[in-house]
Scaffold this motif. Structure first.
Motif, PDB file in Angstrom:
ATOM      1  N   TRP A  19       0.861  -1.192   0.000  1.00 33.88           N
ATOM      2  CA  TRP A  19       0.000   0.000   0.000  1.00 33.88           C
ATOM      3  C   TRP A  19       0.889   1.231   0.000  1.00 33.88           C
ATOM      4  CZ3 TRP A  19      -0.419   4.391   2.865  1.00 33.88           C
ATOM      5  CH2 TRP A  19      -1.570   5.159   2.702  1.00 33.88           C
ATOM      6  N   LYS A  20       0.627   2.160  -0.918  1.00 36.23           N
ATOM      7  CA  LYS A  20       1.445   3.366  -0.966  1.00 36.23           C
ATOM      8  C   LYS A  20       0.633   4.520  -1.527  1.00 36.23           C
ATOM      9  CE  LYS A  20       3.534   2.052  -5.410  1.00 36.23           C
ATOM     10  NZ  LYS A  20       4.808   1.784  -6.109  1.00 36.23           N
ATOM     11  N   PRO A  21       1.014   5.736  -1.138  1.00 34.22           N
ATOM     12  CA  PRO A  21       0.363   6.919  -1.724  1.00 34.22           C
ATOM     13  C   PRO A  21       0.559   6.916  -3.234  1.00 34.22           C
ATOM     14  CG  PRO A  21       1.714   7.510   0.182  1.00 34.22           C
ATOM     15  CD  PRO A  21       2.039   6.089  -0.158  1.00 34.22           C
ATOM     16  N   GLU A  22      -0.509   7.134  -3.961  1.00 34.67           N
ATOM     17  CA  GLU A  22      -0.440   7.039  -5.415  1.00 34.67           C
ATOM     18  C   GLU A  22       0.067   8.310  -6.077  1.00 34.67           C
ATOM     19  OE1 GLU A  22      -4.231   5.879  -6.821  1.00 34.67           O
ATOM     20  OE2 GLU A  22      -4.161   3.873  -5.923  1.00 34.67           O
ATOM     21  N   PHE A  23      -0.020   9.431  -5.364  1.00 30.11           N
ATOM     22  CA  PHE A  23       0.256  10.693  -6.032  1.00 30.11           C
ATOM     23  C   PHE A  23       1.668  11.221  -5.792  1.00 30.11           C
ATOM     24  CE2 PHE A  23      -1.636  11.590  -1.910  1.00 30.11           C
ATOM     25  CZ  PHE A  23      -0.758  12.491  -1.355  1.00 30.11           C
ATOM     26  N   GLU A  24       2.465  10.498  -5.029  1.00 37.92           N
ATOM     27  CA  GLU A  24       3.815  10.979  -4.776  1.00 37.92           C
ATOM     28  C   GLU A  24       4.733   9.813  -4.448  1.00 37.92           C
ATOM     29  OE1 GLU A  24       4.201  12.307  -0.294  1.00 37.92           O
ATOM     30  OE2 GLU A  24       2.448  13.279  -1.201  1.00 37.92           O
ATOM     31  N   PRO A  45      -6.463   1.279   9.787  1.00 36.72           N
ATOM     32  CA  PRO A  45      -6.673   2.468  10.615  1.00 36.72           C
ATOM     33  C   PRO A  45      -5.498   3.446  10.618  1.00 36.72           C
ATOM     34  CG  PRO A  45      -7.463   0.523  11.760  1.00 36.72           C
ATOM     35  CD  PRO A  45      -6.718   0.036  10.545  1.00 36.72           C
ATOM     36  N   LEU A  46      -4.347   3.018  10.112  1.00 38.18           N
ATOM     37  CA  LEU A  46      -3.174   3.898  10.074  1.00 38.18           C
ATOM     38  C   LEU A  46      -2.898   4.449   8.677  1.00 38.18           C
ATOM     39  CD1 LEU A  46      -0.730   1.939  12.423  1.00 38.18           C
ATOM     40  CD2 LEU A  46      -2.162   3.915  12.977  1.00 38.18           C
ATOM     41  N   PHE A  47      -3.752   4.144   7.709  1.00 33.87           N
ATOM     42  CA  PHE A  47      -3.491   4.594   6.345  1.00 33.87           C
ATOM     43  C   PHE A  47      -3.543   6.116   6.217  1.00 33.87           C
ATOM     44  CE2 PHE A  47      -4.844   0.457   3.975  1.00 33.87           C
ATOM     45  CZ  PHE A  47      -3.737  -0.189   4.495  1.00 33.87           C
ATOM     46  N   ALA A  48      -4.460   6.751   6.917  1.00 34.78           N
ATOM     47  CA  ALA A  48      -4.561   8.209   6.811  1.00 34.78           C
ATOM     48  C   ALA A  48      -3.294   8.880   7.326  1.00 34.78           C
ATOM     49  CB  ALA A  48      -5.783   8.715   7.579  1.00 34.78           C
ATOM     50  N   ILE A  55       4.241   7.612   3.810  1.00 34.76           N
ATOM     51  CA  ILE A  55       4.748   6.291   4.173  1.00 34.76           C
ATOM     52  C   ILE A  55       4.092   5.215   3.313  1.00 34.76           C
ATOM     53  CG2 ILE A  55       4.669   4.528   6.000  1.00 34.76           C
ATOM     54  CD1 ILE A  55       5.207   6.783   7.997  1.00 34.76           C
ATOM     55  N   ARG A  56       4.899   4.329   2.821  1.00 32.86           N
ATOM     56  CA  ARG A  56       4.447   3.146   2.090  1.00 32.86           C
ATOM     57  C   ARG A  56       4.435   1.959   3.049  1.00 32.86           C
ATOM     58  NH1 ARG A  56       7.849   0.681  -3.082  1.00 32.86           N
ATOM     59  NH2 ARG A  56       6.419  -1.038  -3.649  1.00 32.86           N
ATOM     60  N   TRP A  57       3.363   1.194   3.032  1.00 32.77           N
ATOM     61  CA  TRP A  57       3.247   0.004   3.875  1.00 32.77           C
ATOM     62  C   TRP A  57       3.493  -1.263   3.058  1.00 32.77           C
ATOM     63  CZ3 TRP A  57       3.027  -0.212   8.964  1.00 32.77           C
ATOM     64  CH2 TRP A  57       2.383   0.784   9.706  1.00 32.77           C
ATOM     65  N   ILE A  58       4.303  -2.164   3.586  1.00 30.85           N
ATOM     66  CA  ILE A  58       4.421  -3.521   3.047  1.00 30.85           C
ATOM     67  C   ILE A  58       4.083  -4.477   4.192  1.00 30.85           C
ATOM     68  CG2 ILE A  58       5.883  -5.231   1.928  1.00 30.85           C
ATOM     69  CD1 ILE A  58       5.540  -2.750   0.239  1.00 30.85           C
ATOM     70  N   GLY A  59       3.240  -5.430   3.923  1.00 27.57           N
ATOM     71  CA  GLY A  59       2.955  -6.479   4.893  1.00 27.57           C
ATOM     72  C   GLY A  59       3.027  -7.831   4.201  1.00 27.57           C
ATOM     73  N   TYR A  60       3.109  -8.893   4.968  1.00 29.03           N
ATOM     74  CA  TYR A  60       3.096 -10.223   4.356  1.00 29.03           C
ATOM     75  C   TYR A  60       2.547 -11.232   5.351  1.00 29.03           C
ATOM     76  CZ  TYR A  60       7.163 -11.937   6.997  1.00 29.03           C
ATOM     77  OH  TYR A  60       8.009 -12.357   7.998  1.00 29.03           O
ATOM     78  N   ASP A  61       1.983 -12.310   4.803  1.00 28.90           N
ATOM     79  CA  ASP A  61       1.506 -13.403   5.637  1.00 28.90           C
ATOM     80  C   ASP A  61       2.714 -14.229   6.074  1.00 28.90           C
ATOM     81  OD1 ASP A  61      -1.061 -12.573   4.913  1.00 28.90           O
ATOM     82  OD2 ASP A  61      -1.224 -14.056   3.297  1.00 28.90           O
ATOM     83  N   ARG A  62       2.908 -14.359   7.386  1.00 32.97           N
ATOM     84  CA  ARG A  62       3.984 -15.241   7.829  1.00 32.97           C
ATOM     85  C   ARG A  62       3.706 -16.670   7.368  1.00 32.97           C
ATOM     86  NH1 ARG A  62       4.139 -12.073  12.393  1.00 32.97           N
ATOM     87  NH2 ARG A  62       2.885 -13.485  13.689  1.00 32.97           N
ATOM     88  N   LEU A 273       4.498   5.905  14.254  1.00 30.81           N
ATOM     89  CA  LEU A 273       4.844   6.104  12.841  1.00 30.81           C
ATOM     90  C   LEU A 273       5.592   7.412  12.642  1.00 30.81           C
ATOM     91  CD1 LEU A 273       1.911   5.147  10.437  1.00 30.81           C
ATOM     92  CD2 LEU A 273       4.193   4.137  10.550  1.00 30.81           C
ATOM     93  N   ALA A 274       5.119   8.462  13.312  1.00 28.52           N
ATOM     94  CA  ALA A 274       5.801   9.756  13.212  1.00 28.52           C
ATOM     95  C   ALA A 274       7.219   9.652  13.753  1.00 28.52           C
ATOM     96  CB  ALA A 274       5.010  10.821  13.973  1.00 28.52           C
ATOM     97  N   TRP A 275       7.390   8.873  14.822  1.00 32.04           N
ATOM     98  CA  TRP A 275       8.730   8.641  15.357  1.00 32.04           C
ATOM     99  C   TRP A 275       9.626   7.945  14.331  1.00 32.04           C
ATOM    100  CZ3 TRP A 275      11.588   4.220  16.318  1.00 32.04           C
ATOM    101  CH2 TRP A 275      12.728   4.372  17.110  1.00 32.04           C
ATOM    102  N   LEU A 276       9.078   6.936  13.655  1.00 31.93           N
ATOM    103  CA  LEU A 276       9.837   6.257  12.610  1.00 31.93           C
ATOM    104  C   LEU A 276      10.237   7.234  11.506  1.00 31.93           C
ATOM    105  CD1 LEU A 276       8.027   2.827  12.017  1.00 31.93           C
ATOM    106  CD2 LEU A 276      10.335   3.166  12.927  1.00 31.93           C
ATOM    107  N   ARG A 277       9.291   8.087  11.151  1.00 30.11           N
ATOM    108  CA  ARG A 277       9.578   9.070  10.103  1.00 30.11           C
ATOM    109  C   ARG A 277      10.720  10.002  10.511  1.00 30.11           C
ATOM    110  NH1 ARG A 277      11.022  11.151   6.607  1.00 30.11           N
ATOM    111  NH2 ARG A 277      10.077  12.338   4.909  1.00 30.11           N
ATOM    112  N   GLU A 278      10.755  10.370  11.783  1.00 28.79           N
ATOM    113  CA  GLU A 278      11.833  11.217  12.291  1.00 28.79           C
ATOM    114  C   GLU A 278      13.175  10.501  12.213  1.00 28.79           C
ATOM    115  OE1 GLU A 278      10.830  12.341  16.226  1.00 28.79           O
ATOM    116  OE2 GLU A 278       9.045  13.486  15.630  1.00 28.79           O
ATOM    117  N   GLN A 279      13.184   9.214  12.528  1.00 28.10           N
ATOM    118  CA  GLN A 279      14.444   8.469  12.486  1.00 28.10           C
ATOM    119  C   GLN A 279      14.971   8.389  11.055  1.00 28.10           C
ATOM    120  OE1 GLN A 279      15.421   7.918  15.636  1.00 28.10           O
ATOM    121  NE2 GLN A 279      13.350   8.723  16.015  1.00 28.10           N
TER     122      GLN A 279
END
Length: 283
Positions: A19-24, A45-48, A55-62, A273-279
């Motif tokens: 999942w990723k923002p399509e416009f940038e 719930p964290l997409f907004a 932020i782009r999200w990647i997830g996977y089924d373990r 998430l904002a903390w991750l973005r800062e790092q």
């Protein structure tokens, strides 16, 4: 959100979500590590918040969940190889990791074993190693949760037998605040728990066996920034687990949420998430 599959050299299939923002162009990729039992769809719930932060999200089924092949005898460390292969497939060199509950140890595994690729890690309501020195690992868990993990500690046969029992769901594992969130914002969990169990408890069994076995890495050797977020009222994974990790991992800091349980603590996930973005920006 796109779904794809990757076939590995050993013939296993990994099913992943993108999942990723399509416009940038995303400014940061975060790999989501799901709990037990879930499939790996990133948290809607964290997409907004992710959209706002680029932020782009990647997830996977373990392995053993959803569309991913089972992997006999997998340990927590095994996920690092799988994540690296998905990142390679997508052309992603550097990324952050975030996990909730049983996903916490898997996020830490990626930080420990992929130090040149993982920027930072977040573990929300995550477990500590089963052999954590000085930690009463089961203290504070509900009786049902402790029984499920004690069965895993007795080995595969005992765990399979335990999961075969006709057990009622223990509503006491969640606090009133947790139930409020499960009826509201985090009702999203229904969309990842039901599919995780649709083919039986195999993924859950393999997860629990991995949690109570040696993890395959040393948390104390993680050098990247680590954020631990935990609710003090958590009855599924007691807060003492993150307190132990905070003492044992030299790069970790702990956000303790005094009024939160296992689910309501996810209301702090956007701030994490904002903390991750800062790092990522600091790096």
């Amino acid at each position: 959100m796109q779904e794809n599959e990757l076939t590995l050299g050993d013939g296993r299939v990994l099913h992943y979500y993108d999942w990723k923002p399509e416009f940038e162009e995303p400014e940061l990729t975060v790999f989501w590590h799901h709990g037990t039992p879930n499939i790996g769809k990133p948290p809607a719930p964290l997409f907004a918040a992710a959209l706002e932060m680029g932020i782009r999200w990647i997830g996977y089924d373990r392995p053993g969940y959803g569309g991913s092949s089972a992997r006999s005898g997998r340990d927590v460390a095994s996920c690092a190889e799988d994540v690296a292969r998905i990142a390679d497939q997508l052309g992603i060199e550097h990324f952050a990791v975030m996990g909730h509950s049983g996903g916490g140890p898997h996020a830490l595994a990626c930080a420990a074993l992929l130090p040149k690729r993982v920027i930072a890690a977040v573990s929300i309501a995550g477990l500590a190693p089963f052999d954590a020195a000085g930690l009463d690992w089961f203290q504070g868990m509900t009786a049902s949760g402790a029984a499920a993990l004690r069965a895993a500690a007795q080995g595969h046969a005992a765990k399979v037998q335990h999961e075969g029992l006709n057990q009622e769901f223990d509503r006491e594992m969640f606090t009133p605040e947790d139930w409020a969130e499960l009826s509201g914002t985090w009702s999203w969990f229904d969309s990842v728990v039901r599919p995780a169990l649709s083919e039986g408890p195999g993924g859950l069994i393999d997860d629990d066996l991995a949690y109570v076995a040696p993890w395959g890495f040393d948390c104390a050797r993680i050098v990247q920034p680590v954020l631990l977020v935990h609710g003090a009222q958590d009855r599924v994974v007691p807060c003492a687990h993150s307190e132990w990790l905070a003492r044992s991992c030299r790069s970790a800091r702990l956000w303790q949420r005094p009024d939160d349980g296992h689910i309501s603590v996810l209301n702090s996930a956007a701030s994490a998430l904002a903390w991750l973005r800062e790092q990522a920006s600091d790096g």
